[in-house]
Motif scaffolding. Sequence first.
Motif, PDB file in Angstrom:
ATOM      1  N   UNK A 248       0.889  -1.211   0.066  1.00  0.00           N
ATOM      2  CA  UNK A 248      -0.078   0.072   0.051  1.00  0.00           C
ATOM      3  C   UNK A 248       1.068   1.214   0.040  1.00  0.00           C
ATOM      4  N   UNK A 249       1.917   0.984   1.013  1.00  0.00           N
ATOM      5  CA  UNK A 249       2.769   2.465   0.876  1.00  0.00           C
ATOM      6  C   UNK A 249       3.377   2.356  -0.449  1.00  0.00           C
TER       7      UNK A 249
ATOM      8  N   UNK B 104       5.010  12.110   1.750  1.00  0.00           N
ATOM      9  CA  UNK B 104       6.256  11.151   1.797  1.00  0.00           C
ATOM     10  C   UNK B 104       6.261  10.784   3.202  1.00  0.00           C
ATOM     11  N   UNK B 105       6.599  11.675   4.077  1.00  0.00           N
ATOM     12  CA  UNK B 105       6.645  11.445   5.439  1.00  0.00           C
ATOM     13  C   UNK B 105       5.534  10.586   6.168  1.00  0.00           C
ATOM     14  N   UNK B 106       4.511  10.926   5.996  1.00  0.00           N
ATOM     15  CA  UNK B 106       3.406  10.193   6.718  1.00  0.00           C
ATOM     16  C   UNK B 106       3.094   8.731   5.802  1.00  0.00           C
ATOM     17  N   UNK B 107       3.685   8.697   4.690  1.00  0.00           N
ATOM     18  CA  UNK B 107       3.395   7.452   3.894  1.00  0.00           C
ATOM     19  C   UNK B 107       4.278   6.244   4.320  1.00  0.00           C
ATOM     20  N   UNK B 108       3.900   5.848   5.443  1.00  0.00           N
ATOM     21  CA  UNK B 108       4.974   4.693   5.765  1.00  0.00           C
ATOM     22  C   UNK B 108       4.036   3.307   6.077  1.00  0.00           C
ATOM     23  N   UNK B 109       4.680   2.288   5.946  1.00  0.00           N
ATOM     24  CA  UNK B 109       3.913   0.959   6.121  1.00  0.00           C
ATOM     25  C   UNK B 109       3.117   1.028   7.473  1.00  0.00           C
ATOM     26  N   UNK B 110       4.052   1.299   8.522  1.00  0.00           N
ATOM     27  CA  UNK B 110       2.952   1.538   9.801  1.00  0.00           C
ATOM     28  C   UNK B 110       1.799   2.183   9.923  1.00  0.00           C
ATOM     29  N   UNK B 111       2.053   3.242   9.360  1.00  0.00           N
ATOM     30  CA  UNK B 111       0.927   4.226   9.357  1.00  0.00           C
ATOM     31  C   UNK B 111      -0.416   3.594   8.176  1.00  0.00           C
ATOM     32  N   UNK B 112       0.070   3.029   7.225  1.00  0.00           N
ATOM     33  CA  UNK B 112      -0.796   2.390   6.383  1.00  0.00           C
ATOM     34  C   UNK B 112      -1.487   1.037   6.801  1.00  0.00           C
ATOM     35  N   UNK B 113      -0.672   0.438   7.773  1.00  0.00           N
ATOM     36  CA  UNK B 113      -1.173  -0.528   8.577  1.00  0.00           C
ATOM     37  C   UNK B 113      -2.264  -0.281   9.664  1.00  0.00           C
TER      38      UNK B 113
END
Length: 169
Positions: A44-45, A81-90
Amino acid sequence: MFPHQESSKPTIPTILRFLCYLTMFGSMYMMLTSISGLSNPEAVSQAMNKSIGEFQNFFQQSLGKDPASEEKFEEIMRDLSYANTAGNMRDNSFFILISNVLTLSGAWLMLRLRKKGFHLYFLGNIIGVIAPLLVFGSDNFLGLSYAWFSGITGGLFITLYALKIQYMH
């Protein structure tokens, strides 16, 4: 036996039936999307990064003529870009799943003319607005855009459901 005997089953208004089915379809789709996001947040990221890159390329040439707009646009792209992390998407996928389980349950109950369904639907929408602000930040374009989209669509449906709440018990 009695041809003129009235049915005790209440009639569901057509618009309410339509709204419930539309909500159920949308909620199930979003639940499947969120399960995908929970099982593979990296994908997703990466897809979001690709979209950000395409978006940036599309607007880069037209913004080159206006340095102030280009600077603001670059700032928004950095925030994304900073907000788009795998952890945030999870994390966001988890909240989307919870939100849509509630909206699906609410629509199913409202289809059965239960007022409790409206309350579950409302709660699901509240979670759908607050969660992206918590996950991505209230000062981030991604969090704000997800929250605004959820708020506008959810608010519209809440209003439409509220107009038919008198048929529910």
